[in-house]
Structures are given as C-alpha cells and as structure tokens.
Design a protein around this motif. Sequence first.
Motif, PDB file in Angstrom:
ATOM      1  N   PRO A   1       0.984  -1.429  -0.090  1.00  0.00           N
ATOM      2  CA  PRO A   1      -0.126   0.040  -0.046  1.00  0.00           C
ATOM      3  C   PRO A   1       0.854   1.347   0.201  1.00  0.00           C
ATOM      4  O   PRO A   1       0.333   2.553  -0.420  1.00  0.00           O
ATOM      5  N   ALA A   2       2.011   1.264   0.774  1.00  0.00           N
ATOM      6  CA  ALA A   2       2.803   2.385   0.738  1.00  0.00           C
ATOM      7  C   ALA A   2       3.360   2.745  -0.782  1.00  0.00           C
ATOM      8  O   ALA A   2       3.525   3.962  -1.222  1.00  0.00           O
ATOM      9  N   ILE A   3       3.795   1.544  -1.488  1.00  0.00           N
ATOM     10  CA  ILE A   3       4.221   1.882  -2.775  1.00  0.00           C
ATOM     11  C   ILE A   3       2.886   2.544  -3.653  1.00  0.00           C
ATOM     12  O   ILE A   3       2.974   3.249  -4.637  1.00  0.00           O
ATOM     13  N   SER A   4       1.802   1.797  -3.528  1.00  0.00           N
ATOM     14  CA  SER A   4       0.700   2.143  -4.181  1.00  0.00           C
ATOM     15  C   SER A   4       0.151   3.783  -4.085  1.00  0.00           C
ATOM     16  O   SER A   4       0.059   4.416  -5.006  1.00  0.00           O
ATOM     17  N   VAL A   5       0.534   4.004  -2.534  1.00  0.00           N
ATOM     18  CA  VAL A   5       0.053   5.504  -2.386  1.00  0.00           C
ATOM     19  C   VAL A   5       1.194   6.448  -3.107  1.00  0.00           C
ATOM     20  O   VAL A   5       0.872   7.354  -3.463  1.00  0.00           O
ATOM     21  N   LEU A   6       2.551   5.989  -3.064  1.00  0.00           N
ATOM     22  CA  LEU A   6       3.423   6.888  -3.717  1.00  0.00           C
ATOM     23  C   LEU A   6       3.196   7.044  -5.089  1.00  0.00           C
ATOM     24  O   LEU A   6       3.353   7.909  -5.675  1.00  0.00           O
ATOM     25  N   MET A   7       2.934   5.991  -5.568  1.00  0.00           N
ATOM     26  CA  MET A   7       2.612   6.026  -7.404  1.00  0.00           C
ATOM     27  C   MET A   7       1.434   6.928  -7.671  1.00  0.00           C
ATOM     28  O   MET A   7       1.391   7.458  -8.473  1.00  0.00           O
ATOM     29  N   ALA A   8       0.352   6.565  -6.865  1.00  0.00           N
ATOM     30  CA  ALA A   8      -0.807   7.322  -7.144  1.00  0.00           C
ATOM     31  C   ALA A   8      -0.781   8.758  -6.816  1.00  0.00           C
ATOM     32  O   ALA A   8      -1.249   9.806  -7.539  1.00  0.00           O
ATOM     33  N   GLY A   9      -0.005   8.998  -5.855  1.00  0.00           N
ATOM     34  CA  GLY A   9       0.370  10.607  -5.558  1.00  0.00           C
ATOM     35  C   GLY A   9       1.058  11.289  -6.537  1.00  0.00           C
ATOM     36  O   GLY A   9       1.037  12.449  -7.100  1.00  0.00           O
ATOM     37  N   ALA A  10       2.264  10.526  -7.100  1.00  0.00           N
ATOM     38  CA  ALA A  10       3.012  10.965  -8.162  1.00  0.00           C
ATOM     39  C   ALA A  10       2.238  11.159  -9.445  1.00  0.00           C
ATOM     40  O   ALA A  10       2.480  12.303 -10.174  1.00  0.00           O
ATOM     41  N   ILE A  11       1.549  10.229  -9.804  1.00  0.00           N
ATOM     42  CA  ILE A  11       0.562  10.344 -10.949  1.00  0.00           C
ATOM     43  C   ILE A  11      -0.297  11.585 -10.844  1.00  0.00           C
ATOM     44  O   ILE A  11      -0.542  12.387 -11.551  1.00  0.00           O
ATOM     45  N   ALA A  12      -0.930  11.846  -9.775  1.00  0.00           N
ATOM     46  CA  ALA A  12      -1.956  12.768  -9.120  1.00  0.00           C
ATOM     47  C   ALA A  12      -1.513  14.158  -9.182  1.00  0.00           C
ATOM     48  O   ALA A  12      -1.661  15.047  -9.984  1.00  0.00           O
ATOM     49  N   SER A  13      -0.311  14.095  -8.886  1.00  0.00           N
ATOM     50  CA  SER A  13       0.622  15.423  -8.842  1.00  0.00           C
ATOM     51  C   SER A  13       0.741  15.923 -10.236  1.00  0.00           C
ATOM     52  O   SER A  13       0.692  17.190 -10.424  1.00  0.00           O
ATOM     53  N   GLY A  14       1.284  14.846 -11.160  1.00  0.00           N
ATOM     54  CA  GLY A  14       1.537  15.067 -12.455  1.00  0.00           C
ATOM     55  C   GLY A  14       0.275  15.643 -13.169  1.00  0.00           C
ATOM     56  O   GLY A  14       0.297  16.387 -13.839  1.00  0.00           O
ATOM     57  N   VAL A  15      -0.841  15.046 -13.087  1.00  0.00           N
ATOM     58  CA  VAL A  15      -1.882  15.303 -13.638  1.00  0.00           C
ATOM     59  C   VAL A  15      -2.409  16.693 -13.218  1.00  0.00           C
ATOM     60  O   VAL A  15      -2.924  17.513 -14.040  1.00  0.00           O
ATOM     61  N   MET A  16      -2.409  17.019 -12.041  1.00  0.00           N
ATOM     62  CA  MET A  16      -2.876  18.441 -11.392  1.00  0.00           C
ATOM     63  C   MET A  16      -1.934  19.300 -12.180  1.00  0.00           C
ATOM     64  O   MET A  16      -2.398  20.480 -12.359  1.00  0.00           O
ATOM     65  N   GLY A  17      -0.650  19.141 -12.238  1.00  0.00           N
ATOM     66  CA  GLY A  17       0.347  20.158 -12.705  1.00  0.00           C
ATOM     67  C   GLY A  17      -0.153  20.252 -14.338  1.00  0.00           C
ATOM     68  O   GLY A  17       0.025  21.525 -14.717  1.00  0.00           O
ATOM     69  N   TRP A  18      -0.475  19.110 -14.789  1.00  0.00           N
ATOM     70  CA  TRP A  18      -0.700  19.457 -16.499  1.00  0.00           C
ATOM     71  C   TRP A  18      -2.132  20.164 -16.653  1.00  0.00           C
ATOM     72  O   TRP A  18      -2.006  20.912 -17.304  1.00  0.00           O
ATOM     73  N   ILE A  19      -3.123  19.861 -15.869  1.00  0.00           N
ATOM     74  CA  ILE A  19      -4.178  20.633 -15.752  1.00  0.00           C
ATOM     75  C   ILE A  19      -3.986  22.074 -15.616  1.00  0.00           C
ATOM     76  O   ILE A  19      -4.872  22.949 -16.243  1.00  0.00           O
ATOM     77  N   GLY A  20      -3.138  22.238 -14.525  1.00  0.00           N
ATOM     78  CA  GLY A  20      -2.990  23.715 -14.269  1.00  0.00           C
ATOM     79  C   GLY A  20      -2.242  24.291 -15.211  1.00  0.00           C
ATOM     80  O   GLY A  20      -2.460  25.564 -15.563  1.00  0.00           O
TER      81      GLY A  20
END
Length: 83
Positions: free
Chosen positions: A55-74
């Motif tokens: 789960p820690a690895i999954s949270v890290l990957m999901a957070g990285a993907i979400a951060s990238g998507v939010m930056g791209w949308i911004g």
Amino acid sequence: MKDMISRTISWILVVDLGLVLAAFAWFMAAVVGRSMNLNLGLDLWYSLWNPLILPAISVLMAGAIASGVMGWIGRKFGSDPTP
C-alpha cells in the motif's frame, strides 16, 4: 486553502517515500543476510509486504501520478504560474 492541502499532501508523500526507501533498504540487507546465513528479518519483511509495504508503494505511485496530472491541468488552463 489549496496551498495548505497541497503542502500536506506533499509532506505525506515525502514520509511515504521514506517508508518505501527504508523498506527497500531492509529488504536488500535481509537478502544479503540470508545469503550469508544471517537472520535479518526477511520472513518478517515478507509478512509485512501486503499490509504495509505494497500500500505504501501504491500511495506513492498514485500521488506521483495525481501530482503530474494536476500540474498538467494547471498548465493547460493557465492557473499554474510555473512554466
């Protein structure tokens, strides 16, 4: 408010990264220890894989993907001032 949430999420991801790196270091040490017939907790590491490490690895990957998507949308809609 958005800035505080962003900083909190970033802090959680940094702590999570530390946990993942510590788990990796423990795994490497335990594997080397097993090859030298030393018990450094590889069986315990395996027992913690599903409830903690995966789960820690999954949270890290999901957070990285979400951060990238939010930056791209911004950047796409011009609300993020960083290039």
